[in-house]
Design a protein around this motif. Structure first.
Motif, PDB file in Angstrom:
ATOM      1  N   ASP A 102      74.718 -18.144   6.142  1.00 41.61           N
ATOM      2  CA  ASP A 102      75.925 -17.348   6.357  1.00 41.61           C
ATOM      3  C   ASP A 102      76.176 -17.152   7.850  1.00 41.61           C
ATOM      4  O   ASP A 102      77.301 -17.316   8.344  1.00 41.61           O
ATOM      5  N   ILE A 103      75.101 -16.835   8.587  1.00 43.41           N
ATOM      6  CA  ILE A 103      75.220 -16.629  10.040  1.00 43.41           C
ATOM      7  C   ILE A 103      75.585 -17.944  10.733  1.00 43.41           C
ATOM      8  O   ILE A 103      76.427 -17.971  11.635  1.00 43.41           O
ATOM      9  N   PHE A 104      74.942 -19.039  10.307  1.00 40.92           N
ATOM     10  CA  PHE A 104      75.233 -20.340  10.917  1.00 40.92           C
ATOM     11  C   PHE A 104      76.696 -20.726  10.714  1.00 40.92           C
ATOM     12  O   PHE A 104      77.324 -21.296  11.612  1.00 40.92           O
ATOM     13  N   GLY A 105      77.216 -20.442   9.526  1.00 42.61           N
ATOM     14  CA  GLY A 105      78.614 -20.747   9.262  1.00 42.61           C
ATOM     15  C   GLY A 105      79.530 -19.980  10.194  1.00 42.61           C
ATOM     16  O   GLY A 105      80.478 -20.541  10.767  1.00 42.61           O
ATOM     17  N   LEU A 106      79.246 -18.689  10.366  1.00 40.21           N
ATOM     18  CA  LEU A 106      80.070 -17.864  11.245  1.00 40.21           C
ATOM     19  C   LEU A 106      79.966 -18.323  12.700  1.00 40.21           C
ATOM     20  O   LEU A 106      80.964 -18.395  13.423  1.00 40.21           O
ATOM     21  N   ARG A 107      78.746 -18.677  13.125  1.00 37.51           N
ATOM     22  CA  ARG A 107      78.566 -19.147  14.503  1.00 37.51           C
ATOM     23  C   ARG A 107      79.288 -20.466  14.735  1.00 37.51           C
ATOM     24  O   ARG A 107      79.893 -20.680  15.789  1.00 37.51           O
ATOM     25  N   SER A 108      79.212 -21.355  13.762  1.00 35.52           N
ATOM     26  CA  SER A 108      79.871 -22.657  13.901  1.00 35.52           C
ATOM     27  C   SER A 108      81.376 -22.475  14.042  1.00 35.52           C
ATOM     28  O   SER A 108      82.021 -23.139  14.871  1.00 35.52           O
ATOM     29  N   GLN A 109      81.940 -21.585  13.245  1.00 37.49           N
ATOM     30  CA  GLN A 109      83.374 -21.314  13.343  1.00 37.49           C
ATOM     31  C   GLN A 109      83.713 -20.713  14.705  1.00 37.49           C
ATOM     32  O   GLN A 109      84.730 -21.058  15.320  1.00 37.49           O
ATOM     33  N   GLU A 110      82.851 -19.816  15.157  1.00 33.32           N
ATOM     34  CA  GLU A 110      83.095 -19.170  16.456  1.00 33.32           C
ATOM     35  C   GLU A 110      83.064 -20.194  17.588  1.00 33.32           C
ATOM     36  O   GLU A 110      83.937 -20.196  18.466  1.00 33.32           O
ATOM     37  N   VAL A 111      82.071 -21.081  17.571  1.00 37.42           N
ATOM     38  CA  VAL A 111      81.952 -22.088  18.628  1.00 37.42           C
ATOM     39  C   VAL A 111      83.140 -23.044  18.588  1.00 37.42           C
ATOM     40  O   VAL A 111      83.703 -23.403  19.629  1.00 37.42           O
ATOM     41  N   ALA A 112      83.543 -23.471  17.392  1.00 40.61           N
ATOM     42  CA  ALA A 112      84.674 -24.396  17.269  1.00 40.61           C
ATOM     43  C   ALA A 112      85.938 -23.784  17.884  1.00 40.61           C
ATOM     44  O   ALA A 112      86.677 -24.452  18.622  1.00 40.61           O
TER      45      ALA A 112
END
Length: 448
Positions: A102-112
């Motif tokens: 869940d955290i990785f998904g949120l971080r990936s969206q944030e970085v993108a």
């Protein structure tokens, strides 16, 4: 790696049209690429390799089923609480997977989204601020790599805990010295076979990693204009007609990849057949054996099944190690390195020209696609982790009595057997498909 050709700068500002493996797609530096776009799908392949989301989810559920089967089959024995502990460990790991994904998904969206802002900063000549944000993205990638490494270690430790329970099982007071000796021999034979299978799987993973690196290096070299020019010049001077080295290298790489793919499918198939055998052995426990002997026999096969499930958890470990490797690559991306290299070398006007060039735009959208792919994989695996967590949690809450546990043991074994049978058929179908493609490659090579 796909063959990418720049078709043109799209009439829409910030967009570029690329031909990827013969298919044209439009990418933008202002919007996220679609999850089904070629660059995103290629990045997903970089993460998963030969693993599949469906397979990973099934393996987690297999682990949950076998542990609950063991818990029921071993009801009333001295190691019952230890098997319960294994279930609790799997519950914790499933929970960790859920939170991490869940955290990785949120971080990936944030970085993108941050990357899109970074491109705008570069065009505004705010390179210093852009570099600071690029470092922030790199720090997130490093943290994700470290967290993936830790989770892989936890899954591996669960396998070690299962082995410890196996060791304790041999020392049950109900066993004679002769039975202990026989069980020791069987267990050691099983460990040897399991170790060999895991070694083979690890070797295959290393081969695939090596193959990918060689492929990338080969394509990069062949796409180098100087190298291709030199090859053609030498050939023309000598009056020799040579085949396109790029096509030859790619053709051979594809052929090797297919062979390794078939080996991987066979390995998975053998592993699933072993698990089916263990489930069947529990179902075939002879009713003529005394209750005490039946308990020991069922326990023995159940724990052997727990050891076997370690092999399926290996896929989960490999998945998180793949995520770790992928994130470490993102930590030092070509995009970030290129921006750093430009500093101090080019004038402000030259920088704007470079950042607006088709080549830099390709570099940018590829990096953007990598983060979108990571988000996609994490979101899909998250669903499976939640299912496993809920299943293990329900099993723990059920807490059947000793009599109830013994009664439902054969029912659970049959359910697992049927489930594995479906998985085997799926893998067999994939193996046939790979074999056909491998034959096609062989024919193609013969033609040329």
């Amino acid at each position: 790696m796909s063959e990418i050709t720049i078709v043109n700068n799209n009439s829409i500002p910030g967009s570029i049209t690329l031909s990827i493996n013969g298919k044209q797609e439009v990418y933008s530096v202002q919007n996220l690429p679609a999850s089904g776009s070629q660059l995103v799908l290629e990045s997903r392949q970089d993460i998963l390799g030969k693993l599949s989301i469906d397979s990973l989810v099934s393996n987690f559920e297999n682990a949950a089923d076998f542990m609950f089967l063991a818990y029921n089959a071993l009801a009333g024995t001295e190691v019952w609480t230890k098997v319960s502990g294994l279930q609790k460990s799997l519950l914790d790991i499933s929970g960790d997977c859920m939170n991490t994904l869940d955290i990785f998904g949120l971080r990936s969206q944030e970085v993108a989204k941050t990357l899109i802002k970074i491109y705008g900063l570069l065009l505004q000549r705010k390179d210093t601020l852009a570099i600071i944000k690029l470092k922030y993205c790199a720090d997130l990638a490093r943290d994700m790599a470290n967290e993936s490494e830790q989770l892989a270690a936890k899954i591996s430790e669960l396998g070690n805990q299962s082995q410890v329970v196996n060791e304790d099982a041999i020392n049950l007071k109900t066993l004679t010295e002769g039975e202990k000796s026989n069980l020791n021999k069987q267990l050691n034979d099983f460990k040897a076979k399991q170790a060999a299978a895991e070694t083979q799987r690890e070797k295959l993973r290393e081969d695939m990693d090596k193959l990918s690196k060689e492929y990338y290096a080969s394509v990069a070299k062949l796409q180098d204009g100087w190298f291709m020019g030199a090859v053609k010049a030498v050939a023309n001077f000598c009056g020799i007609k040579v085949r396109d080295p790029k096509e030859e290298a790619l053709r051979e790489t594809h052929a090797t990849y297919i062979r390794d793919s078939q080996r991987q499918n066979q390995l998975i198939l053998d592993n699933l057949n072993d698990l089916k055998q263990y489930a069947a052995e529990i179902m075939k426990a002879q009713s003529a054996v005394s209750e005490a002997e039946k308990s020991v026999q069922t326990f023995h096969y159940a724990i052997r099944a727990l050891s076997a499930i370690v092999s399926t958890l290996t896929d989960a470990t490999l998945f998180w190690r793949s995520i770790e490797t992928y994130c470490r690559q993102l930590e030092s991306s070509d995009l970030s390195n290129t921006v750093q290299d430009y500093q101090g070398e080019l004038s402000p006007e030259e920088l704007i020209k470079e950042y607006s060039s088709p080549e830099f735009m390709v570099l940018f959208v590829k990096n953007l696609s990598q983060w979108v792919a990571l988000d996609s994989v994490c979101r899909e695996y998250l669903v499976g982790a939640k299912n496993t967590y809920n299943k293990v949690g329900a099993n723990i809450v059920a807490s059947p009595s000793i009599d109830q546990a013994k009664e439902q043991t054969p029912i659970l074994a049959k359910r697992i057997f049927d489930s594995l049978d479906k998985q085997v058929k799926t893998v067999e179908a994939a193996a046939v498909k790979d074999k056909r493609w491998g034959n096609y490659i062989t024919v193609l090579n013969a033609r040329y």
